[in-house]
Design a protein around this motif. Sequence first.
Motif, PDB file in Angstrom:
ATOM      1  N   ALA A  71       0.823  -1.214   0.000  1.00 19.36           N
ATOM      2  CA  ALA A  71       0.000   0.000   0.000  1.00 19.36           C
ATOM      3  C   ALA A  71       0.854   1.260   0.000  1.00 19.36           C
ATOM      4  CB  ALA A  71      -0.923  -0.010   1.214  1.00 19.36           C
ATOM      5  N   GLY A  72       2.151   1.106  -0.263  1.00 17.44           N
ATOM      6  CA  GLY A  72       3.041   2.253  -0.283  1.00 17.44           C
ATOM      7  C   GLY A  72       3.768   2.432   1.034  1.00 17.44           C
ATOM      8  N   LEU A  73       4.169   3.677   1.290  1.00 15.30           N
ATOM      9  CA  LEU A  73       4.923   3.979   2.499  1.00 15.30           C
ATOM     10  C   LEU A  73       3.990   4.121   3.694  1.00 15.30           C
ATOM     11  CD1 LEU A  73       7.417   6.641   1.068  1.00 15.30           C
ATOM     12  CD2 LEU A  73       7.866   4.223   1.552  1.00 15.30           C
ATOM     13  N   LEU A  74       4.347   3.450   4.786  1.00 19.95           N
ATOM     14  CA  LEU A  74       3.576   3.521   6.017  1.00 19.95           C
ATOM     15  C   LEU A  74       4.473   4.052   7.134  1.00 19.95           C
ATOM     16  CD1 LEU A  74       1.871  -0.012   5.905  1.00 19.95           C
ATOM     17  CD2 LEU A  74       1.020   2.125   4.911  1.00 19.95           C
ATOM     18  N   ALA A  97       3.569  10.892  -3.123  1.00 21.65           N
ATOM     19  CA  ALA A  97       2.324  10.198  -3.455  1.00 21.65           C
ATOM     20  C   ALA A  97       2.171  10.016  -4.956  1.00 21.65           C
ATOM     21  CB  ALA A  97       1.130  10.973  -2.897  1.00 21.65           C
ATOM     22  N   ASP A  98       2.836  10.882  -5.731  1.00 22.34           N
ATOM     23  CA  ASP A  98       2.768  10.770  -7.188  1.00 22.34           C
ATOM     24  C   ASP A  98       3.794   9.789  -7.742  1.00 22.34           C
ATOM     25  OD1 ASP A  98       0.768  12.682  -7.228  1.00 22.34           O
ATOM     26  OD2 ASP A  98       2.195  14.340  -7.378  1.00 22.34           O
ATOM     27  N   LYS A  99       4.713   9.368  -6.887  1.00 24.96           N
ATOM     28  CA  LYS A  99       5.745   8.441  -7.330  1.00 24.96           C
ATOM     29  C   LYS A  99       5.276   6.995  -7.150  1.00 24.96           C
ATOM     30  CE  LYS A  99       8.857  11.723  -7.940  1.00 24.96           C
ATOM     31  NZ  LYS A  99       9.405  12.052  -9.284  1.00 24.96           N
ATOM     32  N   TYR A 113      14.685   6.104  -1.800  1.00 29.14           N
ATOM     33  CA  TYR A 113      13.598   5.373  -2.446  1.00 29.14           C
ATOM     34  C   TYR A 113      13.998   5.047  -3.877  1.00 29.14           C
ATOM     35  CZ  TYR A 113      11.373   8.060   1.294  1.00 29.14           C
ATOM     36  OH  TYR A 113      11.077   8.642   2.498  1.00 29.14           O
ATOM     37  N   VAL A 114      13.312   4.048  -4.432  1.00 23.14           N
ATOM     38  CA  VAL A 114      13.414   3.801  -5.860  1.00 23.14           C
ATOM     39  C   VAL A 114      12.001   3.674  -6.398  1.00 23.14           C
ATOM     40  CG1 VAL A 114      13.621   1.286  -5.596  1.00 23.14           C
ATOM     41  CG2 VAL A 114      14.493   2.381  -7.658  1.00 23.14           C
ATOM     42  N   LEU A 120      15.919   8.001  -5.648  1.00 21.25           N
ATOM     43  CA  LEU A 120      15.755   9.383  -5.212  1.00 21.25           C
ATOM     44  C   LEU A 120      15.679   9.475  -3.703  1.00 21.25           C
ATOM     45  CD1 LEU A 120      12.079  10.452  -5.415  1.00 21.25           C
ATOM     46  CD2 LEU A 120      12.765   8.251  -6.350  1.00 21.25           C
ATOM     47  N   SER A 121      15.877  10.693  -3.190  1.00 16.93           N
ATOM     48  CA  SER A 121      15.800  10.908  -1.753  1.00 16.93           C
ATOM     49  C   SER A 121      15.386  12.346  -1.482  1.00 16.93           C
ATOM     50  CB  SER A 121      17.155  10.630  -1.094  1.00 16.93           C
ATOM     51  OG  SER A 121      17.098  10.900   0.293  1.00 16.93           O
TER      52      SER A 121
END
Length: 740
Positions: A71-74, A97-99, A113-114, A120-121
């Motif tokens: 579900a993405g980043l928590l 959120a757009d990535k 993150y990738v 990216l960071s």
Amino acid sequence: MKYAPWTFVLLTIFFQACKQDGPAKLPTQPVHTDVAFVQDYSIKYGLAGEGITLKNVVSDRNGVIQVFSSAGLLKPFAGSFLYPGTLVVDRTYRPLADKKIKALEVCEHQFVYVDDKAVLSNAWAGELYMPHTLPTVTRFKGNREGFLLSDGQQLEYVKNGKSLWKEKHAENILDMAFDETTATFWLLTANSLQSFSTKDQTLKTVFLGKDLTSFALTGKGKEAVIGTREGYVVIDLTSATQKGERQTKLPWTEITCVRTIGDDLWFGTTRGAFKIRHDGKFDHYASKRWLPSDLVVDIAEGPEGSILILTDQGLGQIVLKKMTLHEKADYFERQVRARHIRHGFNATLGYMKDGSLATGSLEDSDNDGLWTSMYLGAEVFRYAVTKSDDALQNIREATEAMERLYSINDLKGFPSRSFERRGYKYDDKPWRRAGDPEWDWKSTTSSDEAIGHIFAFGVMAELLDDQDLKHRAVTLIDSLMQHVLDNNLYLVDWDGKPTVWGKWNPDYVNQRPFGVGDRKINSSNIIAMLQTAYHFTKKEAYKTKAFELLDKHGYFKNLMYPMSKIGMAAPDADDWSKMLSEAWNHSDDEMYFVGYWGLYRYAFNDTLKTRYKESIIDHWQAERPEKEGAWNIFTALTGTPDFDLNEAVWYLQEYPLDLIHWKVSNEHRRDIERIEPNFRKQTIRDVLPPDELPINRHNANRFDLDGGDDGASEYSAGDIWLLPYWMGRYLGVISAPVEK
């Protein structure tokens, strides 16, 4: 619990460190100096929704925790000890959120993150942005100069914004690591460990295996510890050879992740997580005491030295906090008063749902008088040491509850088991109507309660300086023991008959064969009770009856009978004796040791005291394998220098702060040495630490590997922990807190 450094000093050294706070001690008795140790506890975070797959967890230099999931980043929200939080969507950086985030790592203590286009960071002013060509990337490792990425099979090495190497791999990549020192990437598949050199950009197979799952670099990058579905192996990366045999004597062998955190090696499994200690043993974290579930997905270093253990159902943060035993006692004092006082009794919080304290209700017990006696004794010792007004008030309130056990029924000197307001629907037969129409009382009182009462009232009468409370304690002793004398050494209930377990008469006691434990324990208990009664009332009837039992009826021989000879009744014994001796009764241990206070402390003469000491130490020798903190401290009252103080401190330090009765299972463990079935019900060679066992009172078998009620109750520390601690403080074998 873990990493517990403790120091033992002789009394003469101890006097220089802190003020004496107990009675006079023999100079040969050791003393534990109470310096801070590391106590662990868990803060748990569950999932906010269903169908979410958790993948890995990391923490940055700011102490921020992030979890990558389907579900993405928590991130963890709320949550504290005993009050679980939740993993919620991390909306901190809205542009993320757009990535299409594919994986999450920490690089130089910052989140990296990738997504489907780049590494990216948000750290370093957001300048790290390194494009790649693997839109379905699933994992990556590296530093700000370059990263190796994988989508499971394809690999790509990017450096300084350029793709320098790309190749398809024959097997699925399960795990990756990067060695900064040699600039080498390491890749794990189910069948091999491979290296990728950034210098010549080539893959090299270093180790071939089977069912490999995860790995970590150790020994400054010179070794790899590889987890498998059946234990782990250690590989010397310099020689590309396996070191020693595969390790399988572990808490569990189906390994899901391997991580190095500081100097420690951690393993996640399908049945919890464990760390290898420096002595070669393990610290095992499993059950809902520690984790949302036992299926571990990932492990990482957390904020302030904590350990993050990600499971398929949420995150467990193992917090490591320095505290002294005295500070732990302060916490448990608050726990008792906040959630475990029912009409003044020391009670269990029951009827909980999945460990939620919000759902609990105080429950009555057949042993309300016993558990309260042990807590009352603890508070008396506390008051004797500290002169705390709070302790004295706790004593008053518990005494009121104990007194009402005697006054709520119409039987002179007969203590009820418990009492409760009428109107609550009780199905138990022992409940009787009280004269007061608002109340009911519980009958069938046993010897457990009687010996507990006499112990608590005795320490009150001896150690309190409040004359009113001392008088009330002596009155209760006299009331109970006069009932016993008036009824021919029986507890006689409402129906005019002795209760099943309230029998000290020779006709009952000596009917049992010598090897049956009831003969010894009933003799020991009644002499302790009569000695206590005589000591504080000076009524000759108590002394006369005690010597009659000791001399005429053989109670001295009974109570001195060696513990090693207690066992199963012979085939020709009566059925009741056979029932009593099917196996060792650990409730008897509790009754023995609680009774030893009055047996030894108030002995009629020095000759008896010396012989009683022999009996107590004989019993303690039998109990030593259990490392039971209370029994070791009780043994110290004899003045013996050898009572396993180190094991008592181990018990106190290792006992968990979380006293919820979570379901705990250890039967599956491969690291424990089992022994043949025996009368004492010792199942394994070495007892497990208290925080790896079900929560139990002192009347339980500490070798029971499984137990719990799925978090339906929380036990009180009043009898479990505070009694041995404050007795140790009073006896002077545990010091006041000392600054290191």
